[in-house]
Write a protein that holds these residues in place. Structure first.
Motif, PDB file in Angstrom:
ATOM      1  N   GLU A  12     -14.808   3.974   5.075  1.00 19.37           N
ATOM      2  CA  GLU A  12     -15.421   5.294   5.101  1.00 19.37           C
ATOM      3  C   GLU A  12     -16.709   5.328   4.283  1.00 19.37           C
ATOM      4  OE1 GLU A  12     -12.755   8.391   4.045  1.00 19.37           O
ATOM      5  OE2 GLU A  12     -14.095   9.951   4.770  1.00 19.37           O
ATOM      6  N   GLU A  19     -12.491   2.448  -5.587  1.00 19.39           N
ATOM      7  CA  GLU A  19     -12.223   2.354  -7.028  1.00 19.39           C
ATOM      8  C   GLU A  19     -11.375   1.135  -7.375  1.00 19.39           C
ATOM      9  OE1 GLU A  19     -10.238   5.925  -8.219  1.00 19.39           O
ATOM     10  OE2 GLU A  19      -8.552   5.607  -6.865  1.00 19.39           O
ATOM     11  N   ASP A  20     -10.725   0.556  -6.360  1.00 19.33           N
ATOM     12  CA  ASP A  20      -9.868  -0.593  -6.640  1.00 19.33           C
ATOM     13  C   ASP A  20     -10.547  -1.935  -6.397  1.00 19.33           C
ATOM     14  OD1 ASP A  20      -7.772   1.081  -7.296  1.00 19.33           O
ATOM     15  OD2 ASP A  20      -7.077   1.234  -5.222  1.00 19.33           O
ATOM     16  N   SER A  51     -23.009  11.527  -5.684  1.00 15.80           N
ATOM     17  CA  SER A  51     -23.126  10.728  -4.466  1.00 15.80           C
ATOM     18  C   SER A  51     -23.071  11.626  -3.238  1.00 15.80           C
ATOM     19  CB  SER A  51     -22.000   9.702  -4.390  1.00 15.80           C
ATOM     20  OG  SER A  51     -22.009   8.874  -5.510  1.00 15.80           O
ATOM     21  N   SER A  99     -23.863   5.102  -5.865  1.00 11.88           N
ATOM     22  CA  SER A  99     -23.562   6.337  -5.129  1.00 11.88           C
ATOM     23  C   SER A  99     -22.422   6.180  -4.137  1.00 11.88           C
ATOM     24  CB  SER A  99     -24.796   6.828  -4.373  1.00 11.88           C
ATOM     25  OG  SER A  99     -25.814   7.115  -5.255  1.00 11.88           O
ATOM     26  N   LEU A 100     -21.361   5.535  -4.549  1.00 12.94           N
ATOM     27  CA  LEU A 100     -20.209   5.410  -3.655  1.00 12.94           C
ATOM     28  C   LEU A 100     -19.172   6.460  -4.013  1.00 12.94           C
ATOM     29  CD1 LEU A 100     -19.788   1.550  -3.631  1.00 12.94           C
ATOM     30  CD2 LEU A 100     -20.832   2.961  -1.880  1.00 12.94           C
ATOM     31  N   PHE A 101     -18.189   6.599  -3.124  1.00 11.31           N
ATOM     32  CA  PHE A 101     -17.093   7.520  -3.393  1.00 11.31           C
ATOM     33  C   PHE A 101     -15.861   6.703  -3.767  1.00 11.31           C
ATOM     34  CE2 PHE A 101     -19.854   9.595  -0.270  1.00 11.31           C
ATOM     35  CZ  PHE A 101     -20.230  10.681  -1.034  1.00 11.31           C
ATOM     36  N   PRO A 102     -15.481   6.720  -5.036  1.00  8.09           N
ATOM     37  CA  PRO A 102     -14.405   5.840  -5.489  1.00  8.09           C
ATOM     38  C   PRO A 102     -13.071   6.130  -4.817  1.00  8.09           C
ATOM     39  CG  PRO A 102     -14.962   7.456  -7.188  1.00  8.09           C
ATOM     40  CD  PRO A 102     -16.011   7.545  -6.121  1.00  8.09           C
ATOM     41  N   ASN A 103     -12.876   7.384  -4.396  1.00 10.33           N
ATOM     42  CA  ASN A 103     -11.574   7.767  -3.848  1.00 10.33           C
ATOM     43  C   ASN A 103     -11.463   7.533  -2.353  1.00 10.33           C
ATOM     44  OD1 ASN A 103     -13.570   9.755  -3.573  1.00 10.33           O
ATOM     45  ND2 ASN A 103     -12.069  11.342  -3.198  1.00 10.33           N
ATOM     46  N   LEU A 104     -12.529   7.088  -1.742  1.00  9.43           N
ATOM     47  CA  LEU A 104     -12.489   6.855  -0.297  1.00  9.43           C
ATOM     48  C   LEU A 104     -12.432   5.360   0.003  1.00  9.43           C
ATOM     49  CD1 LEU A 104     -15.074   9.501   0.937  1.00  9.43           C
ATOM     50  CD2 LEU A 104     -12.632   9.751   0.554  1.00  9.43           C
ATOM     51  N   ASN A 151     -17.108  11.896  -6.056  1.00  9.79           N
ATOM     52  CA  ASN A 151     -18.344  11.709  -6.809  1.00  9.79           C
ATOM     53  C   ASN A 151     -19.365  12.721  -6.310  1.00  9.79           C
ATOM     54  OD1 ASN A 151     -20.738  10.891  -7.970  1.00  9.79           O
ATOM     55  ND2 ASN A 151     -20.319   8.715  -7.701  1.00  9.79           N
ATOM     56  N   GLY A 199     -10.369  14.416  -6.027  1.00  7.89           N
ATOM     57  CA  GLY A 199     -10.604  13.240  -5.207  1.00  7.89           C
ATOM     58  C   GLY A 199      -9.381  12.592  -4.595  1.00  7.89           C
ATOM     59  N   ARG A 242       0.826  -1.198   0.000  1.00  6.15           N
ATOM     60  CA  ARG A 242       0.000   0.000   0.000  1.00  6.15           C
ATOM     61  C   ARG A 242       0.867   1.259   0.000  1.00  6.15           C
ATOM     62  NH1 ARG A 242      -4.733  -0.584   3.889  1.00  6.15           N
ATOM     63  NH2 ARG A 242      -5.512  -1.928   2.263  1.00  6.15           N
ATOM     64  N   GLY A 263      -9.383  -0.911   4.338  1.00  8.86           N
ATOM     65  CA  GLY A 263      -8.562   0.229   3.960  1.00  8.86           C
ATOM     66  C   GLY A 263      -8.494   0.462   2.458  1.00  8.86           C
ATOM     67  N   GLU A 264      -8.973  -0.493   1.698  1.00  7.01           N
ATOM     68  CA  GLU A 264      -8.842  -0.372   0.255  1.00  7.01           C
ATOM     69  C   GLU A 264      -9.782   0.703  -0.294  1.00  7.01           C
ATOM     70  OE1 GLU A 264      -7.504  -3.486  -3.072  1.00  7.01           O
ATOM     71  OE2 GLU A 264      -8.699  -4.214  -1.410  1.00  7.01           O
ATOM     72  N   LYS A 265      -9.326   1.360  -1.348  1.00  2.00           N
ATOM     73  CA  LYS A 265     -10.191   2.355  -1.968  1.00  2.00           C
ATOM     74  C   LYS A 265     -11.259   1.664  -2.793  1.00  2.00           C
ATOM     75  CE  LYS A 265      -7.134   6.284  -2.551  1.00  2.00           C
ATOM     76  NZ  LYS A 265      -6.470   7.116  -3.568  1.00  2.00           N
ATOM     77  N   LEU A 303     -19.869   6.727   6.217  1.00  2.00           N
ATOM     78  CA  LEU A 303     -20.008   8.177   6.037  1.00  2.00           C
ATOM     79  C   LEU A 303     -21.456   8.676   6.180  1.00  2.00           C
ATOM     80  CD1 LEU A 303     -18.006  10.412   5.572  1.00  2.00           C
ATOM     81  CD2 LEU A 303     -18.376  10.232   3.135  1.00  2.00           C
ATOM     82  N   ARG A 342     -26.388  13.085  -2.727  1.00  2.00           N
ATOM     83  CA  ARG A 342     -27.328  12.094  -2.190  1.00  2.00           C
ATOM     84  C   ARG A 342     -27.021  11.751  -0.740  1.00  2.00           C
ATOM     85  NH1 ARG A 342     -27.351   7.872  -7.003  1.00  2.00           N
ATOM     86  NH2 ARG A 342     -28.345   9.203  -8.546  1.00  2.00           N
TER      87      ARG A 342
END
Lengths: 336, 505
Positions: free
Chosen positions: B99, B141-142, A212, B90-95, A209, A275, A7, B137-139, B103, A215
């Motif tokens: 989270e 988007e991955d 999102s 509706s997710l946040f790919p960068n988080l 996003n 982002g 990581r 812990g993984e994002k 969230l 929302r």
């Protein structure tokens, strides 16, 4: 454990860190005085202002926006505060900061209003305000440079303030400027906001996003408004640091250095589409750009090469992001 | 406590003259897995939005947990434990996974600060709750699409979900991923959490649901328990008719077996391997397979959008290279993309501009400028030919219905006079009447000598309209059916993977 190491290496910051190390080794081999504490202190002092601007720009980028007007805000804060101090005769650095930061927040709020409430595209708005703020400064406040003799003493004193002082063998001394402390303060404050407040997580979320985030119930207007005010605030701090460093103010300064800051931030791993990225990466980017700028001559290149490198860095960083997106796009079978 | 979690009674809703819902009722018990099925435009999404409190009904009432709502607001709906998982999740790919799960809950609690310990704990608890394992812990988007579904479900659970509405959750999932999603849904059921599963895929509906509510044209056709239904009955109820198109027949003699396209050993790493097939003039060749089988990837390669690593492509017997869409268009290959909104149409441009975009070069006058007369002629010709229904051809393409939009895209590509026409799921999101219209257009084209490749994930569609069918799975052609009339729907279903689907649950 293996995963942890993996990581760490998935962050682009680590590569930049190694590049800086390698670059420093090369520079030291050309000129041994590069790797001295004195040079390091000097580097910190001269690039702290850029670092603060970069932190601000990074936060904008993180939220999926772009701000190119921060240089105009910085010079406006600087020039107005210096002029007010001279006109009133009050020789107080805190007042200078107060005025400069207020101007910064005010101008930032104009950006914020246009972007958050009227939902205008960030790049176009800030391109416009870059020109408008700077133009207004020159038209309404003046174009006359303030030379060292005229400049209120508080700036000069502040510019010379050190946290601690070391003495060389020959009896002369050098020290770590108070600028390091200001930069550290800005970094810690920004990091706390980004990491530990809902506001900060909202900034991440909008950049990740936007739909999102709406929302999920984030207050998008409020968050965006805050971001641009905060950038203005940081630009205000930088304005006073800049004048105190140069002991001179010219309203034509600072504007035109946006791209260097942008290059530093994208070099630090922040995606231009928002982002992602980190403050550490941003600082490493600033370090890299600063070292490059200050040592080109050492490597036998004219300082115009800096401009070339800044441009190339931006283009390459954006290309990498675009390539990554494309690969992701191929995986989900969408094109362009 | 009432047995019914949610009761929706006699809901009606009209949008500017269109009756989206007409006197619809639905009731969902605790822990029930309820499917809402219907064609596109049948009112599924309107009903969902009304239940979520996002859209207000004109008439009718909603009772949740025994509480009566005349005017359901989104916030009431969430408080009552109704959570909608939209198609885009509706997710946040960068988080991070953690989270993303936590969230919404924190926003709802109006926290100002974040405790990362709470974030991790919340996420861990919810994942454990549905017996799933993800790297916190993984994002996002991955991680895979299926894992993202899990994240979205966990997020819904953090907000005390009692009913989770999933809007077409399987459309981006592979077979095995669908299986694991279904086992999660069954897990939720054991915990007393109801699921309203929205789908138009018959096989999935039959597999997972206990109750099925069918909508058609905004009206409720009926509510059935699953053992009252089978494949044919469900289709009949959804569409309102026994669909009995005559099957397409290839007229061999008329076309003298002219080989239009031949593909030999075409491979692209990670997409498809050793694909071999031929396409003759006048044929409709079906390619079917599940999502992720490599069918779309293959089609994109033939159109120059996804360059193959190795293999040969022949057009009219001559070997060709297709490295770009320009190459493909020059070779008179056309491609109708799967997602017409994002990939096929200039949605804000006028219908006429959309039609002529591919043939700009052909309608130039002597000064090399666009000739108005030629422009008008082409537009009129194609809009008439394909019966595009619109008050004005200068209206934006987005003003059209799905079926008409698809006709515009068809018109555009037909205007280039293609030899080989690849259609990727051409009837997705299109009502039944337009569907049969598009089928007949496709058949006419084939009869006129065009070679057509029809990619479809609807088995009946492939069977009715194709004379030969290739079944793809994991990037390979696993079955070639040389005479589509020799095989029944059930047999083809089994080949494509229905059997596998039935194992779960």
């Amino acid at each position: 454990m293996k995963k942890k190491i993996k990581r760490i290496f998935s962050h682009s910051e680590i590569y930049l860190f190694f590049i800086i190390i390698i670059f420093s080794i090369i520079l030291t081999s050309i000129n041994p005085s590069f790797l001295t504490l004195e040079n390091l202190f000097d580097l910190i002092k001269s690039s702290a202002g850029m670092g603060i601007l970069a932190v601000g720009f990074f936060i904008v980028l993180l939220s999926g926006g772009i701000d190119v007007s921060f240089t105009a805000i910085a010079i406006a804060g600087q020039y107005i505060s210096a002029n007010v101090l001279m006109a009133t005769g009050v020789d107080n650095i805190y007042l200078a900061f107060l005025i400069s930061c207020s101007v910064g927040i005010l101008l930032g709020a104009i950006n914020g209003l246009l972007i958050s409430v009227f939902k205008l595209p960030t790049l176009i708005v800030t391109l416009g305000t870059l020109s408008a703020f700077h133009g207004a400064l020159l038209a309404f406040v003046g174009t006359k440079a303030i030379n060292t003799a005229e400049l209120p003493d508080c700036f000069k004193v502040f510019g010379h303030n050190n946290i601690f002082v070391l003495t060389r063998a020959d009896g002369t001394s050098y020290g770590l400027s108070v600028y390091a402390l200001i930069l550290l303060g800005v970094v810690i404050m920004s990091w706390l906001i980004l990491k530990y407040t809902m506001l900060g997580r909202g900034i991440h979320a909008i950049g990740g996003n936007r739909d999102s985030a709406v929302r999920a119930g984030f207050n998008i207007v409020g968050i965006q408004f805050f971001i641009y005010c905060y950038v203005g605030f940081l630009a205000g701090i930088m304005g006073v640091m800049h004048i105190s460093l140069l002991r001179y103010s010219n309203p034509m300064y600072i504007v035109g250095t946006e791209l260097g800051v942008i290059a530093a931030v994208v070099l630090g791993g922040a995606r231009i589409t928002g982002g992602t990225g980190s403050i550490i990466g941003t600082l490493l980017g600033v370090v890299m750009i600063s070292i490059l700028e200050k040592n080109l001559v050492l490597m036998g290149l004219s300082s115009y090469w800096h401009q070339l490198f800044v441009g190339l860095i931006i283009i390459i960083s954006v290309s990498i992001t675009s390539y990554q997106n494309k690969r992701r796009g191929i995986r989900s079978l969408t094109f362009r | 406590m009432a047995k019914e979690l949610l009761e929706v009674k006699n809901i009606s809703k009209a949008y500017t003259g269109v009756q989206a819902l007409d006197n619809v009722s639905i009731s969902i018990k605790r822990g029930e897995i309820h499917c809402l099925v219907g064609e596109n435009g049948s009112g599924k999404s309107t009903l969902t939005k009304i239940i979520a409190g996002v859209v207000k009904a004109d008439e009718g009432e909603i009772i949740i947990n025994g509480r009566f709502y005349q005017n359901l607001h989104a916030i009431d709906s969430i408080r009552e434990g109704i959570q909608v998982i939209y198609q885009d999740l509706s997710l946040f790919p960068n988080l991070s996974v953690a989270e993303n799960i936590s969230l919404n809950q924190m926003i709802e609690r109006k926290s100002k600060l974040i405790s990362w310990k709470d974030v991790t704990n919340t996420a861990r608890t919810e994942l454990k709750n549905i017996r799933e394992k993800l790297d916190l812990g993984e994002k996002v988007e991955d991680i895979s699409m299926a894992s993202r579904q899990i994240v979205a479900i966990c997020r819904a659970l953090t907000q005390g979900a009692k009913l989770i509405i999933m809007d077409e959750p399987t459309s981006a999932l592979t077979k095995t991923e669908i299986d694991s999603l279904f086992s999660v849904i069954l897990d939720l059921k054991r915990k007393g959490i109801s699921t309203l599963f929205i789908s138009h895929k018959i096989s999935e509906v039959l597999e997972i649901s206990e109750k099925v509510t069918i909508l058609r044209d905004g009206r409720k056709v009926g509510e059935y328990s699953i053992d009252e239904l089978d494949n044919d009955k469900l289709i009949f109820l959804m569409t309102g008719k026994k669909i009995a198109y005559p099957r397409f027949k290839y007229k061999e003699k008329e076309h003298h077996e002219k080989m239009l396209l031949e593909v030999r050993d075409l491979s692209k790493r990670g997409n498809f391997e050793n694909v071999n097939f031929k396409l003759r003039s006048g044929e409709i060749l079906g390619i079917t397979g599940l999502l992720g089988s490599g069918r779309t990837e293959l089609a994109l390669s033939l159109f120059g959008l996804n360059k193959a690593d190795s293999g040969e492509i022949y057009i009219d017997g001559k070997q060709v290279k297709i490295n770009s869409t320009q190459d493909a268009v020059k070779l008179r290959i056309s491609y109708l993309p799967e997602d017409r909104l994002s990939q096929g149409l200039f949605i804000e441009q006028s219908i006429s501009n959309n039609i002529i975009i591919t043939i700009l070069r052909k309608i130039l006058n002597r000064l090399r400028l666009i000739s108005n007369i030629k422009r008008e002629n082409s537009i009129n010709k194609w809009s008439k030919e394909l019966e595009i229904k619109t008050p004005s051809l200068e209206a934006a393409a987005q003003s059209l219905s799905g079926g008409n939009q698809q006709r515009v895209v068809l018109a555009r590509w037909l205007a280039t006079n293609p030899k080989v026409f690849i259609l990727d799921c051409p009837t997705i999101g299109i009502d039944i009447a337009s569907k049969s219209n598009i089928y007949s257009i496709i058949r006419d084209l084939a009869n006129a000598g065009m070679g057509i490749i029809l990619i479809s994930d609807e088995i009946p569609e492939a069977l009715q309209n194709c004379n030969r069918i290739l079944v793809m799975s994991k990037g390979r052609i696993v079955k070639k059916i040389d005479d589509a009339s020799s095989i029944t729907e059930d047999e083809l279903f089994n080949i494509v993977g229905k059997k596998e689907l039935n194992k779960v649950g």
